[in-house]
Design an enzyme around this catalytic site. Structure first.
Site, PDB file in Angstrom:
ATOM      1  N   GLN A  35      34.307  39.933  25.852  1.00 61.98           N
ATOM      2  CA  GLN A  35      33.126  40.931  26.032  1.00 61.98           C
ATOM      3  C   GLN A  35      33.486  42.131  25.884  1.00 61.98           C
ATOM      4  O   GLN A  35      34.455  42.581  25.577  1.00 61.98           O
ATOM      5  CB  GLN A  35      32.998  40.281  27.884  1.00 61.98           C
ATOM      6  CG  GLN A  35      34.435  40.796  28.598  1.00 61.98           C
ATOM      7  CD  GLN A  35      34.603  40.383  29.915  1.00 61.98           C
ATOM      8  OE1 GLN A  35      33.542  39.557  30.451  1.00 61.98           O
ATOM      9  NE2 GLN A  35      35.976  39.851  30.584  1.00 61.98           N
ATOM     10  N   ASP A  90      40.319  42.590  37.466  1.00 59.04           N
ATOM     11  CA  ASP A  90      40.464  44.419  37.839  1.00 59.04           C
ATOM     12  C   ASP A  90      41.758  44.538  38.868  1.00 59.04           C
ATOM     13  O   ASP A  90      42.217  45.637  39.062  1.00 59.04           O
ATOM     14  CB  ASP A  90      39.254  44.833  38.331  1.00 59.04           C
ATOM     15  CG  ASP A  90      38.741  44.030  39.361  1.00 59.04           C
ATOM     16  OD1 ASP A  90      38.971  44.049  40.623  1.00 59.04           O
ATOM     17  OD2 ASP A  90      37.618  43.464  38.971  1.00 59.04           O
ATOM     18  N   GLU A 110      43.291  35.014  35.486  1.00 57.14           N
ATOM     19  CA  GLU A 110      42.116  35.982  34.690  1.00 57.14           C
ATOM     20  C   GLU A 110      42.052  35.651  33.343  1.00 57.14           C
ATOM     21  O   GLU A 110      43.300  35.405  32.588  1.00 57.14           O
ATOM     22  CB  GLU A 110      42.536  37.519  34.878  1.00 57.14           C
ATOM     23  CG  GLU A 110      41.877  38.200  34.109  1.00 57.14           C
ATOM     24  CD  GLU A 110      40.295  38.180  34.033  1.00 57.14           C
ATOM     25  OE1 GLU A 110      39.874  37.882  35.211  1.00 57.14           O
ATOM     26  OE2 GLU A 110      39.920  38.339  33.002  1.00 57.14           O
ATOM     27  N   ASP A 159      36.311  35.250  41.873  1.00 60.60           N
ATOM     28  CA  ASP A 159      35.825  36.429  41.775  1.00 60.60           C
ATOM     29  C   ASP A 159      35.510  36.665  40.152  1.00 60.60           C
ATOM     30  O   ASP A 159      36.254  37.252  39.305  1.00 60.60           O
ATOM     31  CB  ASP A 159      36.962  37.649  42.099  1.00 60.60           C
ATOM     32  CG  ASP A 159      36.534  38.885  41.995  1.00 60.60           C
ATOM     33  OD1 ASP A 159      35.229  39.175  41.686  1.00 60.60           O
ATOM     34  OD2 ASP A 159      37.501  39.764  41.973  1.00 60.60           O
TER      35      ASP A 159
HETATM   36  N1  AG3 Z   1      32.292  40.528  40.100  1.00 64.23           N
HETATM   37  C1  AG3 Z   1      30.884  40.291  40.519  1.00 64.23           C
HETATM   38  C2  AG3 Z   1      30.202  41.311  39.809  1.00 64.23           C
HETATM   39  C3  AG3 Z   1      28.523  40.808  39.561  1.00 64.23           C
HETATM   40  C4  AG3 Z   1      27.768  42.024  39.613  1.00 64.23           C
HETATM   41  N2  AG3 Z   1      26.785  41.975  38.606  1.00 64.23           N
HETATM   42  C5  AG3 Z   1      26.068  42.807  38.212  1.00 64.23           C
HETATM   43  N3  AG3 Z   1      26.104  43.905  38.362  1.00 64.23           N
HETATM   44  N4  AG3 Z   1      24.905  42.331  37.403  1.00 64.23           N
HETATM   45  C6  AG3 Z   1      32.906  41.783  40.582  1.00 64.23           C
HETATM   46  C7  AG3 Z   1      34.177  42.053  39.932  1.00 64.23           C
HETATM   47  C8  AG3 Z   1      35.278  42.947  40.951  1.00 64.23           C
HETATM   48  N5  AG3 Z   1      36.434  42.373  41.101  1.00 64.23           N
END
Ligand code: AG3
Length: 286
Positions: A35, A90, A110, A159
């Site tokens: 990504q 993160d 991860e 997550d």
């Molecule tokens: N993970 C979910 C983020 C989703 C946000 N989506 C968006 N902005 N379109 C967050 C990771 C944090 N640890």
């Protein structure tokens, strides 16, 4: 006279609306094998991490997401010992889970090492979550990790990014079924499940697939107010293997004993987060 052009970022929510802020500077832009990653310094939200151009967290409001994805299932679980975090590169979720000092093990799987490296370097307020020796960080595919696993967990936290690209397989029935298989009795899974306003189809994909794996009566959603995510109200899908609804389970002794200094989650929020507006209830009926 010097001329300072401005830089603005927009996350598009639909083809015709989005969320925009001014950028002070770009700290890093990098393409990982999986990504695109950008780290921005902003005026209103501190440091911001983008993956594939979407906001993953901001320094100003990440506490809401990370407290709500970690503490709610942990205080609902009965004497939890072993926690598995899928995604969370993160470190923010690991940071919150680590506050539960009584846990035996915290495993974080991860898929993208580049996210971890950047978070440690540019956003240590979350990245430092991996500095804790009790967090066992594994760089690997969470989908594979939960297949044919024999170790059991009390809480599994998913997550992830949005349900396309690298995270797509974290929202399907097979994945949730494999997660259920590695949960102890009474065990709980929580997964970030998008929002009910712009992305109700994605939300329902997560809810319906979790229902297929856990049973309709063993899945619920709860919400939290996260200003920098689409719609400002974020949904978490929660499934439990057996026992009472997690809304009605809250270990107040453990909560009092830990004496955590939190900015969003509290015992009232634990229950209230499950209270849903009518339009969301309608969507859940399908
Ligand atoms: N993970 C979910 C983020 C989703 C946000 N989506 C968006 N902005 N379109 C967050 C990771 C944090 N640890």
């Amino acid at each position: 006279m010097a001329y300072f052009p401005e830089l603005w970022f927009t996350e598009k929510y639909t083809g015709t609306c989005g969320f925009t802020f001014k950028v002070k500077r770009v700290l890093n832009t990098q393409q990982s094998p999986l990504q695109r990653l950008d780290i921005l310094e902003t005026y209103d939200f501190g440091r911001v991490m983008l993956l594939d151009g979407l906001i993953m967290f901001t320094e100003r409001d990440e506490f809401v997401y990370h407290e709500m994805i970690a503490h709610l299932p942990l205080f609902a679980a009965h004497e939890p010992k072993d926690v598995l975090i899928i995604g969370g590169g993160d470190g923010g979720t690991a940071r919150e889970v680590s506050k539960h000092t009584y846990l035996n093990s915290i495993t974080n799987v991860e898929i993208d090492e580049v996210v971890v490296e950047n978070s440690k370097k540019y956003t240590p307020f979350v990245g430092s979550g991996f500095d804790n020796d009790r967090v066992n960080l594994i760089i690997g595919d969470g989908i594979e990790f939960v297949k044919n696993k024999s170790e059991l967990y009390d809480v599994v936290i998913v997550d992830s990014t949005d349900p396309f690209g690298p995270a797509e397989g974290l929202f399907n029935v097979e994945f949730y079924t494999n997660v259920r298989n590695i949960l102890r009795e009474g065990g709980i899974v929580v997964a970030q499940a998008e929002n009910a306003y712009y992305d109700k189809r994605w939300m329902m994909r997560s809810v319906n697939n979790m229902r297929k794996a856990f049973g309709v009566d063993n899945v619920a959603i709860y919400q939290a107010a996260i200003p920098t995510y689409p719609s400002g109200t974020w949904v978490f899908a929660i499934g439990w293997k057996s026992g009472e609804h997690p809304r009605d389970r809250f270990d107040s002794d453990r909560f009092e004993g830990l004496g955590l200094d939190l900015k969003y989650y509290n015992p009232e929020i634990h229950r209230a987060a499950f209270v849903l507006p009518n339009y969301v209830k309608e969507i859940l009926k399908g």
